[in-house]
Structures are given as C-alpha cells and as structure tokens.
Design a protein around this motif. Structure first.
Motif, mmCIF file in Angstrom:
data_model
loop_
_atom_site.group_PDB
_atom_site.id
_atom_site.type_symbol
_atom_site.label_atom_id
_atom_site.label_comp_id
_atom_site.label_asym_id
_atom_site.label_seq_id
_atom_site.Cartn_x
_atom_site.Cartn_y
_atom_site.Cartn_z
ATOM 1 N N GLY A 176 5.421 -21.667 5.313
ATOM 2 C CA GLY A 176 6.393 -20.588 5.941
ATOM 3 C C GLY A 176 7.371 -21.080 6.697
ATOM 4 O O GLY A 176 7.796 -20.400 7.633
ATOM 5 N N GLU A 177 7.774 -22.323 6.564
ATOM 6 C CA GLU A 177 8.888 -22.786 7.640
ATOM 7 C C GLU A 177 10.287 -22.765 6.778
ATOM 8 O O GLU A 177 10.193 -22.730 5.737
ATOM 9 N N TYR A 178 11.404 -22.562 7.666
ATOM 10 C CA TYR A 178 12.721 -22.966 7.320
ATOM 11 C C TYR A 178 13.054 -24.240 6.509
ATOM 12 O O TYR A 178 12.395 -25.336 7.045
ATOM 13 N N VAL A 179 13.762 -24.049 5.616
ATOM 14 C CA VAL A 179 14.094 -25.070 4.787
ATOM 15 C C VAL A 179 15.161 -25.901 5.459
ATOM 16 O O VAL A 179 16.322 -25.165 5.647
ATOM 17 N N ASP A 180 15.206 -27.239 5.707
ATOM 18 C CA ASP A 180 16.275 -28.083 6.191
ATOM 19 C C ASP A 180 17.352 -27.851 5.173
ATOM 20 O O ASP A 180 17.061 -28.314 3.894
ATOM 21 N N PRO A 181 18.780 -27.575 5.721
ATOM 22 C CA PRO A 181 19.706 -27.350 4.585
ATOM 23 C C PRO A 181 20.036 -28.890 3.877
ATOM 24 O O PRO A 181 20.281 -28.619 2.675
#
Length: 271
Positions: A176-181
């Motif tokens: 549920g974490e943001y994906v590093d671009p």
C-alpha cells in the motif's frame, strides 16, 4: 461519430466533468473537476467514458492523451462517495468504473496518460489500461487500498502483474505504499519520468510522435499487441498475420513505401 465541427476546439462532455481538446490529429481528454483534485465521482467516470467513446469513433484522431485539469491528474475515487455507499457491490464497482477502464483499454488509437502530482488508488488503476504512462518525479502514485480496509479491485490485481510481473505487483498492492518514480520506470510500469510541471506537455509530445505514423497500422498493431498476453503463440501469430494482411491493399501501405523510396515524409490519410 466525429467531434464538434471546430477541429481544434474544446468540447465539454456530459455533465461537464470531462472535456475533449482537439489539436489536429491528437485529442486531449481531461478530467475536469479541479476544485476536487479531479476526484472521480460517478458523474465524472461516466463523462470520461463518453469522452473516450467519442474520440474512439473519430477517424481523424490518431492518438489520445489522458490528462488532469489543474495541478493533479486525479486524487482517486471520491472518498465521500465510496464511504457512503449503501451496497458494497455498488454500480461503481460492478459497472461504471469497469466500463470506463474497458473503454480506455479498447480505444482504437494509442493512449498516453500524463501522471502529475497525484494518482493514487483508483486513479492509479485508471492509468493501467493506457498504452503509455508519463510520470511526474514528485507524483504520489500507488495502490493504497489495503490501508483503507480493502484491496484494489478495479483491475489493479489483474492488469498490474501483466505490466511488471507478479512479484512486483504483489509488492505494490500489498504494501500500500507509493511507488518511487525512478523504480516505476526501471520496472517498466511507466515509460518516462520528468518534472511534474512538464508532464502534460511531454504526454502531448509523445502522442504527437505517434500521430506521425499510419493510423491503420497503429490501430492494428495495438490490437495485435493487446492480444499477445491472452492468446497462445500459434493463434497470436495467425492473428498478427491476419491484421497485417488487412493493410496490404491500403493507400497508406503504398504511401509508406513510396515515401521511403523517394526519401520524403509520408502523407498518411488512414485509407
């Protein structure tokens, strides 16, 4: 069905929460609810579906961008709408949102989405059916549903593994974490990372590159590629050959070879 007579004009769709900006052979489709950070209500989802149906039917459109009006692509689903649903299996889950995603996925023309500032949860899932994804370097981009007591069920668990593999998809969904671009670019989830303020223009520029190519070839090439992961190899190869044979007698096929032999730019007409 063609767009409005003004081939370079702006057109609002439905209740006005989506709009189409026609720029020569490129159509820019906007989520147009900036005061709510383009959060997706039922009305916005239906307007966006209608917008993609219109550009799909326009034979003059060769490529489509999906963009957000204002500073973000979308904050995701309208949280108040999701919280206040009476039935868990609502029309949003069962019908309205899946219809939008299928419409985007099956649009004849190649699609490019510009992901600036934010595209979490449902907005993340909205980007997956697009053919190309341009991501802002500071964008909040991830599937957060497990932090809200559910899991992504707008295609996230099915489309994402086909893009990045099962292991990476599990990491994105279950943490549920943001994906590093930069990691998103390395794993093939997105095609380009750039400054957030440049996302929309980069998406348009990418679409303009596609517009230079033969439209019937773009359409059939996309159909063949979309079938690749769903079709046994022998049937896929035959489908590929069938689609290629459809182009053999077109004016664009002859124009492409004539232009190359004459060392000039081709003038494709979609015929």
């Amino acid at each position: 069905m063609a767009l409005a007579a003004n081939r370079s004009g702006m057109e609002s769709v439905g209740t006005g929460l989506a709009r189409i900006d026609r720029n020569d052979r490129r159509a820019d489709v906007y989520l147009a609810r900036p005061e709510k950070r383009n959060a997706m209500s039922v009305e916005l989802i239906r307007d966006l579906t209608a917008a993609f149906e219109r550009v799909d039917a326009d034979e003059d459109v060769r490529a489509v961008t999906l963009l957000g009006e204002g500073p973000v692509l979308s904050a995701g689903m309208d949280l108040e709408m999701m919280r206040d649903r009476v039935e868990p299996d609502s029309d949003v889950d069962r019908d309205v949102f899946p219809t939008l995603l299928e419409t985007v996925e099956t649009t004849r023309q190649p699609t490019v989405v510009g992901i600036k500032r934010a595209a979490p949860a449902g907005a993340f899932e909205l980007t997956l059916p697009c053919d190309f994804r341009i991501l802002g370097r500071d964008a909040k981009y991830g599937l957060l549903e497990v932090t809200l007591g559910t899991f992504p069920h707008g295609g996230g668990t099915q489309r994402l593994p086909r893009l990045v593999g099962l292991s990476k998809a599990k990491e994105i969904v279950l943490t549920g974490e943001y994906v590093d671009p930069e990691a998103a670019e390395r794993m093939g989830l997105v095609h380009e990372v750039c400054a957030d303020e440049a996302v929309d223009e980069r998406a348009k520029a990418f679409a303009d590159r596609l517009c230079e190519n033969a439209p019937l070839a773009l359409e059939n090439g996309k159909r063949a590629l979309n079938a690749a992961l769903e079709t046994p190899l022998d049937r896929g190869l035959e489908f590929e050959r069938t689609l290629a044979r459809e182009l053999d007698d077109t004016d664009d096929y002859r124009e492409g070879f004539d232009a190359r032999l004459a060392d000039r730019e081709p003038q494709f007409r979609g015929e």
